[in-house]
Design a protein around this motif. Structure first.
Motif, PDB file in Angstrom:
ATOM      1  N   LEU A  87       0.809  -1.228   0.000  1.00 47.98           N
ATOM      2  CA  LEU A  87       0.000   0.000   0.000  1.00 47.98           C
ATOM      3  C   LEU A  87       0.836   1.269   0.000  1.00 47.98           C
ATOM      4  O   LEU A  87       0.287   2.368   0.072  1.00 47.98           O
ATOM      5  CB  LEU A  87      -0.933  -0.005   1.221  1.00 47.98           C
ATOM      6  N   GLN A  88       2.146   1.154  -0.142  1.00 47.87           N
ATOM      7  CA  GLN A  88       3.002   2.324   0.059  1.00 47.87           C
ATOM      8  C   GLN A  88       2.786   3.416  -0.987  1.00 47.87           C
ATOM      9  O   GLN A  88       3.069   4.590  -0.723  1.00 47.87           O
ATOM     10  CB  GLN A  88       4.471   1.894   0.077  1.00 47.87           C
ATOM     11  N   ASN A  89       2.297   3.087  -2.153  1.00 50.66           N
ATOM     12  CA  ASN A  89       2.080   4.100  -3.184  1.00 50.66           C
ATOM     13  C   ASN A  89       0.618   4.512  -3.322  1.00 50.66           C
ATOM     14  O   ASN A  89       0.272   5.267  -4.238  1.00 50.66           O
ATOM     15  CB  ASN A  89       2.598   3.588  -4.538  1.00 50.66           C
ATOM     16  N   GLU A  90      -0.231   4.018  -2.420  1.00 51.66           N
ATOM     17  CA  GLU A  90      -1.661   4.323  -2.502  1.00 51.66           C
ATOM     18  C   GLU A  90      -1.986   5.658  -1.831  1.00 51.66           C
ATOM     19  O   GLU A  90      -1.297   6.120  -0.920  1.00 51.66           O
ATOM     20  CB  GLU A  90      -2.487   3.202  -1.839  1.00 51.66           C
ATOM     21  N   ASN A  91      -3.052   6.260  -2.303  1.00 50.68           N
ATOM     22  CA  ASN A  91      -3.585   7.488  -1.694  1.00 50.68           C
ATOM     23  C   ASN A  91      -4.641   7.077  -0.665  1.00 50.68           C
ATOM     24  O   ASN A  91      -5.594   6.372  -0.996  1.00 50.68           O
ATOM     25  CB  ASN A  91      -4.200   8.380  -2.770  1.00 50.68           C
ATOM     26  N   PHE A  92      -4.461   7.493   0.587  1.00 51.31           N
ATOM     27  CA  PHE A  92      -5.359   7.052   1.659  1.00 51.31           C
ATOM     28  C   PHE A  92      -6.436   8.099   1.941  1.00 51.31           C
ATOM     29  O   PHE A  92      -6.127   9.250   2.291  1.00 51.31           O
ATOM     30  CB  PHE A  92      -4.576   6.783   2.944  1.00 51.31           C
ATOM     31  N   ILE A  93      -7.688   7.693   1.784  1.00 48.92           N
ATOM     32  CA  ILE A  93      -8.813   8.505   2.241  1.00 48.92           C
ATOM     33  C   ILE A  93      -8.942   8.265   3.747  1.00 48.92           C
ATOM     34  O   ILE A  93      -8.953   7.113   4.199  1.00 48.92           O
ATOM     35  CB  ILE A  93     -10.130   8.102   1.529  1.00 48.92           C
TER      36      ILE A  93
ATOM     37  N   VAL B 171      -6.166   5.780  13.290  1.00 46.07           N
ATOM     38  CA  VAL B 171      -5.166   4.870  13.847  1.00 46.07           C
ATOM     39  C   VAL B 171      -4.907   3.680  12.930  1.00 46.07           C
ATOM     40  O   VAL B 171      -3.770   3.213  12.800  1.00 46.07           O
ATOM     41  CB  VAL B 171      -5.585   4.398  15.261  1.00 46.07           C
ATOM     42  N   GLY B 172      -5.945   3.176  12.254  1.00 48.58           N
ATOM     43  CA  GLY B 172      -5.752   2.044  11.354  1.00 48.58           C
ATOM     44  C   GLY B 172      -4.823   2.397  10.208  1.00 48.58           C
ATOM     45  O   GLY B 172      -3.921   1.621   9.856  1.00 48.58           O
ATOM     46  N   THR B 173      -5.026   3.573   9.615  1.00 45.66           N
ATOM     47  CA  THR B 173      -4.166   4.024   8.516  1.00 45.66           C
ATOM     48  C   THR B 173      -2.717   4.152   8.972  1.00 45.66           C
ATOM     49  O   THR B 173      -1.787   3.688   8.303  1.00 45.66           O
ATOM     50  CB  THR B 173      -4.666   5.387   7.997  1.00 45.66           C
ATOM     51  N   LEU B 174      -2.515   4.770  10.128  1.00 46.14           N
ATOM     52  CA  LEU B 174      -1.158   4.987  10.623  1.00 46.14           C
ATOM     53  C   LEU B 174      -0.466   3.676  10.967  1.00 46.14           C
ATOM     54  O   LEU B 174       0.740   3.507  10.729  1.00 46.14           O
ATOM     55  CB  LEU B 174      -1.200   5.911  11.837  1.00 46.14           C
ATOM     56  N   GLN B 175      -1.202   2.731  11.521  1.00 43.46           N
ATOM     57  CA  GLN B 175      -0.579   1.464  11.888  1.00 43.46           C
ATOM     58  C   GLN B 175      -0.267   0.611  10.659  1.00 43.46           C
ATOM     59  O   GLN B 175       0.737  -0.109  10.644  1.00 43.46           O
ATOM     60  CB  GLN B 175      -1.475   0.712  12.876  1.00 43.46           C
ATOM     61  N   VAL B 176      -1.101   0.689   9.640  1.00 47.58           N
ATOM     62  CA  VAL B 176      -0.799  -0.019   8.395  1.00 47.58           C
ATOM     63  C   VAL B 176       0.489   0.536   7.785  1.00 47.58           C
ATOM     64  O   VAL B 176       1.371  -0.205   7.342  1.00 47.58           O
ATOM     65  CB  VAL B 176      -1.975   0.099   7.404  1.00 47.58           C
ATOM     66  N   ALA B 177       0.614   1.870   7.784  1.00 44.47           N
ATOM     67  CA  ALA B 177       1.813   2.493   7.235  1.00 44.47           C
ATOM     68  C   ALA B 177       3.042   2.124   8.053  1.00 44.47           C
ATOM     69  O   ALA B 177       4.122   1.847   7.493  1.00 44.47           O
ATOM     70  CB  ALA B 177       1.635   4.007   7.185  1.00 44.47           C
ATOM     71  N   ALA B 178       2.898   2.116   9.377  1.00 49.18           N
ATOM     72  CA  ALA B 178       4.027   1.749  10.229  1.00 49.18           C
ATOM     73  C   ALA B 178       4.446   0.303   9.988  1.00 49.18           C
ATOM     74  O   ALA B 178       5.648  -0.023   9.931  1.00 49.18           O
ATOM     75  CB  ALA B 178       3.666   1.961  11.693  1.00 49.18           C
ATOM     76  N   GLN B 179       3.465  -0.579   9.820  1.00 45.96           N
ATOM     77  CA  GLN B 179       3.765  -1.984   9.568  1.00 45.96           C
ATOM     78  C   GLN B 179       4.480  -2.161   8.227  1.00 45.96           C
ATOM     79  O   GLN B 179       5.393  -2.984   8.090  1.00 45.96           O
ATOM     80  CB  GLN B 179       2.468  -2.805   9.582  1.00 45.96           C
ATOM     81  N   GLY B 180       4.052  -1.362   7.238  1.00 46.37           N
ATOM     82  CA  GLY B 180       4.677  -1.459   5.921  1.00 46.37           C
ATOM     83  C   GLY B 180       5.928  -0.625   5.784  1.00 46.37           C
ATOM     84  O   GLY B 180       6.565  -0.622   4.716  1.00 46.37           O
ATOM     85  N   ASP B 181       6.287   0.121   6.842  1.00 49.39           N
ATOM     86  CA  ASP B 181       7.506   0.933   6.880  1.00 49.39           C
ATOM     87  C   ASP B 181       7.507   2.002   5.779  1.00 49.39           C
ATOM     88  O   ASP B 181       8.474   2.173   5.038  1.00 49.39           O
ATOM     89  CB  ASP B 181       8.754   0.045   6.749  1.00 49.39           C
ATOM     90  N   PHE B 182       6.394   2.732   5.677  1.00 55.73           N
ATOM     91  CA  PHE B 182       6.334   3.837   4.717  1.00 55.73           C
ATOM     92  C   PHE B 182       5.530   4.994   5.307  1.00 55.73           C
ATOM     93  O   PHE B 182       4.794   4.818   6.280  1.00 55.73           O
ATOM     94  CB  PHE B 182       5.716   3.395   3.381  1.00 55.73           C
ATOM     95  N   VAL B 183       5.725   6.164   4.731  1.00 59.23           N
ATOM     96  CA  VAL B 183       4.948   7.345   5.115  1.00 59.23           C
ATOM     97  C   VAL B 183       3.725   7.396   4.208  1.00 59.23           C
ATOM     98  O   VAL B 183       3.864   7.448   2.974  1.00 59.23           O
ATOM     99  CB  VAL B 183       5.767   8.643   4.970  1.00 59.23           C
ATOM    100  N   PRO B 184       2.513   7.354   4.771  1.00 52.23           N
ATOM    101  CA  PRO B 184       1.324   7.280   3.919  1.00 52.23           C
ATOM    102  C   PRO B 184       1.054   8.580   3.165  1.00 52.23           C
ATOM    103  O   PRO B 184       1.313   9.674   3.671  1.00 52.23           O
ATOM    104  CB  PRO B 184       0.201   6.982   4.914  1.00 52.23           C
ATOM    105  N   LYS B 185       0.558   8.430   1.943  1.00 53.63           N
ATOM    106  CA  LYS B 185       0.095   9.591   1.165  1.00 53.63           C
ATOM    107  C   LYS B 185      -1.347   9.863   1.574  1.00 53.63           C
ATOM    108  O   LYS B 185      -2.238   9.043   1.315  1.00 53.63           O
ATOM    109  CB  LYS B 185       0.187   9.278  -0.331  1.00 53.63           C
ATOM    110  N   LEU B 186      -1.554  10.979   2.230  1.00 55.27           N
ATOM    111  CA  LEU B 186      -2.860  11.268   2.824  1.00 55.27           C
ATOM    112  C   LEU B 186      -3.726  12.065   1.858  1.00 55.27           C
ATOM    113  O   LEU B 186      -3.301  13.096   1.310  1.00 55.27           O
ATOM    114  CB  LEU B 186      -2.693  12.028   4.137  1.00 55.27           C
TER     115      LEU B 186
END
Length: 288
Positions: free
Chosen positions: A188-194, A200-215
């Motif tokens: 999901l590292q290149n996805e745009n997150f709504i 918290v779910g979005t942030l934890q998914v990004a932390a698990q995948g070791d990337f900064v989410p595109k918000l």
């Protein structure tokens, strides 16, 4: 005159006898006689005609019976209502909630259970933005609120932890991710997150995948979030209770295999709540 005088008067009117009325009331006959005499003196009219053994109502007494009965009934009803309000059996509750409380079924179960047990407590139930709900309770605009935690609460507000649940990924049906047998966080590292209200779910998914989410956008309630997903604006990490409850065209729900993120619903309330009806609701939730 006070309510006691009306009760004494009605007892004599019913029994047509001072002695029997005094026995019913648990007072001495001379005390009852004196109370009736005081009433007559204050009203300036005789209420009873005294006979050898019994008494009968005068015209003034007959007129007073109707009003006295209504007054005693109203007084007793006021007493009962005050007692019931003090116990929390009657009253009014303003209750706010976030949408996921409805999707989980928890809100319906607890509100309907309380209403069935306390039918004379009126409940005004309204959906409210989660970010503003705690302060609205603090300000007295709501009494109670169902929110999704973890969430920082202001001083004076406490929460009762309720059901836990995990997250799922909402994504457009034509997303390349649907070609994967298993979706992991790193995919999901290149996805745009709504963003839903609970991020918290979005942030934890990004932390698990070791990337900064595109918000992307944060449109508010879950239906608005999933609507943007259906329009191809991005993906969203949402509570799993929406599956089977929010079905929009072009939206697919998938688990994120390596995501162990979870959240929980909580009932929040003022720390030093004084309303008996609200306290009743809180206690009922705490006791299951």
């Amino acid at each position: 005159m006070d309510i006691r005088h009306f009760r004494y008067f009605l007892a004599v009117a019913r029994h047509r006898n001072f002695t029997r009325a005094a026995e019913q009331l648990g007072v001495a006959p001379p005390t009852l006689t004196r109370q009736i005499q005081d009433m007559e003196a204050e009203l300036g009219a005789r209420l009873f005609l005294r006979q050898a053994r019994d008494v009968s109502l005068t015209e003034a007494g007959a007129a007073l019976v109707i009003e006295a009965e209504a007054t005693v009934r109203q007084f007793e009803a006021a007493q009962r209502n005050a007692q019931r309000a003090g116990r929390g059996d009657i009253g009014h509750i303003e209750l706010g909630y976030v949408a996921s409380a409805v999707y989980s079924g928890l809100l319906q179960k607890q509100v309907q259970g309380f209403a069935g047990q306390y039918p004379d407590v009126s409940l005004n139930v309204r959906e409210s933005p989660m970010a503003s709900l705690p302060n609205m309770i603090l300000e007295g605009r709501f009494d109670l609120g169902y929110i999704r935690c973890p969430l920082s609460l202001p001083d004076g507000i406490e929460g009762v932890r309720l059901s836990d649940e995990g997250f799922v990924l909402a994504l457009p049906a034509d997303s390349w991710l649907n070609r994967l047998t298993v979706i992991n966080s790193a995919h999901l590292q290149n996805e745009n997150f709504i963003l839903p209200e609970q991020v918290v779910g979005t942030l934890q998914v990004a932390a698990q995948g070791d990337f900064v989410p595109k918000l992307g956008a944060q449109p508010g309630g879950l239906v608005a979030v999933i609507a943007l997903v259906s329009l191809g604006q991005g993906v969203a990490v949402v509570p799993e209770s929406v599956v089977g409850h929010v079905s929009l065209p072009n939206v697919v729900y998938r688990p994120v295999k390596d995501c162990s993120a979870s959240s929980w619903l909580a009932l929040i309330h003022r720390r030093f709540e004084k309303s008996p009806a609200v306290v009743r609701y809180i206690e009922r939730v705490k006791n299951g």
